[in-house]
Design a protein around this motif. Structure first.
Motif, PDB file in Angstrom:
ATOM      1  N   ASP A  30      20.709  38.083  26.995  1.00  0.00           N
ATOM      2  CA  ASP A  30      19.941  37.496  25.897  1.00  0.00           C
ATOM      3  C   ASP A  30      19.954  38.331  24.621  1.00  0.00           C
ATOM      4  N   THR A  31      19.852  39.651  24.744  1.00  0.00           N
ATOM      5  CA  THR A  31      19.782  40.497  23.548  1.00  0.00           C
ATOM      6  C   THR A  31      21.023  41.368  23.364  1.00  0.00           C
ATOM      7  N   HIS A  81      22.782  46.578  20.950  1.00  0.00           N
ATOM      8  CA  HIS A  81      22.600  46.561  22.399  1.00  0.00           C
ATOM      9  C   HIS A  81      23.970  46.261  23.008  1.00  0.00           C
ATOM     10  N   VAL A  82      24.558  47.256  23.675  1.00  0.00           N
ATOM     11  CA  VAL A  82      25.897  47.086  24.239  1.00  0.00           C
ATOM     12  C   VAL A  82      25.818  46.964  25.756  1.00  0.00           C
ATOM     13  N   LEU A  83      26.673  46.118  26.299  1.00  0.00           N
ATOM     14  CA  LEU A  83      26.785  45.956  27.747  1.00  0.00           C
ATOM     15  C   LEU A  83      28.056  46.653  28.208  1.00  0.00           C
ATOM     16  N   LEU A  84      27.910  47.789  28.888  1.00  0.00           N
ATOM     17  CA  LEU A  84      29.051  48.524  29.433  1.00  0.00           C
ATOM     18  C   LEU A  84      29.561  47.814  30.678  1.00  0.00           C
ATOM     19  N   LEU A  85      30.874  47.577  30.732  1.00  0.00           N
ATOM     20  CA  LEU A  85      31.474  46.806  31.827  1.00  0.00           C
ATOM     21  C   LEU A  85      32.511  47.632  32.561  1.00  0.00           C
ATOM     22  N   ASP A  86      32.445  47.601  33.895  1.00  0.00           N
ATOM     23  CA  ASP A  86      33.460  48.261  34.709  1.00  0.00           C
ATOM     24  C   ASP A  86      33.732  47.405  35.935  1.00  0.00           C
ATOM     25  N   ASP A  87      34.895  47.624  36.557  1.00  0.00           N
ATOM     26  CA  ASP A  87      35.232  46.829  37.733  1.00  0.00           C
ATOM     27  C   ASP A  87      34.440  47.290  38.956  1.00  0.00           C
ATOM     28  N   VAL A  88      34.422  48.611  39.217  1.00  0.00           N
ATOM     29  CA  VAL A  88      33.705  49.135  40.380  1.00  0.00           C
ATOM     30  C   VAL A  88      32.814  50.296  39.967  1.00  0.00           C
ATOM     31  N   ILE A  89      31.588  50.281  40.410  1.00  0.00           N
ATOM     32  CA  ILE A  89      30.672  51.399  40.210  1.00  0.00           C
ATOM     33  C   ILE A  89      30.521  52.125  41.545  1.00  0.00           C
ATOM     34  N   THR A  90      30.798  53.424  41.543  1.00  0.00           N
ATOM     35  CA  THR A  90      30.656  54.217  42.779  1.00  0.00           C
ATOM     36  C   THR A  90      29.504  55.209  42.583  1.00  0.00           C
ATOM     37  N   THR A  91      29.811  56.390  42.079  1.00  0.00           N
ATOM     38  CA  THR A  91      28.749  57.367  41.809  1.00  0.00           C
ATOM     39  C   THR A  91      28.118  57.159  40.439  1.00  0.00           C
ATOM     40  N   GLY A  92      28.736  56.356  39.610  1.00  0.00           N
ATOM     41  CA  GLY A  92      28.234  56.140  38.259  1.00  0.00           C
ATOM     42  C   GLY A  92      28.732  57.157  37.254  1.00  0.00           C
TER      43      GLY A  92
END
Length: 230
Positions: free
Chosen positions: A113-114, A193-204
């Motif tokens: 939304d934002t 406001h940014v949306l960070l996108l990744d394919d796989v999150i493991t430890t971050g």
């Protein structure tokens, strides 16, 4: 019936499109995954949780608005098969489809939304040349097709080519991604406001390194979305 339709029908007759997961022929309207397999994917259902595991993973590392992931990534599971097809088998269009799935799943939660910009985690130029595409950017394209949110691929760059994180311990993963991203255009992200996108999150570690590179930007807010979580 047009010539294009006739040619497509002939191609499907001799070279049928098959589901990536069960190898059943895909029906009209199905892309990459059949409806049956789509309904049985290992969805996280994090939308049903007040505080999900992705939030807990990042709560000591990143100041964020929201954080979540669509699928579970388990060895030998369908989530792993999809991610491997996307990353290692040249199937960039699958990223687009997974992005659309994520956008559809989270659209009603208010996640988008934002959000002002979709920011796919950058690849190092050498890795980009080897693979031919950034899988996270294709995920972003799929999300954009549903939400209309713009994609930013120029404000953040990857300046260090890292080794694979797969067999590294947690502390090694953090060291492996230290200072690997460089901010190219702080002005474009100011008060966004940014949306960070990744394919796989493991430890971050990778997402955290992205956030670290942007933390000094005035007024920036960050949310996080992974297609899968290991």
């Amino acid at each position: 019936m047009t010539m294009k339709t006739i040619l497509n029908d002939l191609l499907n007759l001799f070279y049928p499109r098959l589901c990536l997961l069960c190898q059943a022929p895909l029906m009209e309207g199905e892309e990459h995954i059949c409806l049956r397999c789509s309904n049985h994917l290992p969805y996280t259902h994090f939308t049903d949780m007040e505080t999900n595991p992705i939030c807990r993973l990042f709560q000591e590392k990143v100041s964020f608005v929201a954080a979540t992931a669509l699928l579970h990534f388990r060895k030998g599971g369908s989530g792993q098969k999809l991610i491997h097809s996307l990353k290692y088998h040249g199937n960039k269009k699958l990223g687009y489809e997974l992005g659309r799935m994520a956008a559809t799943a989270y659209r009603e939660t208010g996640l988008f939304d934002t959000v002002d910009l979709l920011l796919p985690v950058p690849l190092h130029p050498k890795r980009m040349r080897q693979r031919g595409y950034n899988q996270s950017e294709w995920i972003a394209r799929g999300i954009r097709s549903v939400t209309g949110i713009a994609i930013d691929t120029s404000s953040l760059s990857r300046v260090k080519k890292t080794e694979s994180q797969t067999r590294k311990q947690i502390f090694e993963r953090s060291e492996n991604v230290e200072n690997i991203f460089r901010l190219e255009n702080a002005g474009a992200l100011k008060n966004k406001h940014v949306l960070l996108l990744d394919d796989v999150i493991t430890t971050g570690s990778t997402i955290s390194a992205c956030a670290e590179a942007m933390k000094a930007i005035s007024g920036i807010r960050i949310s996080i979305l992974g297609i899968a979580v290991a």
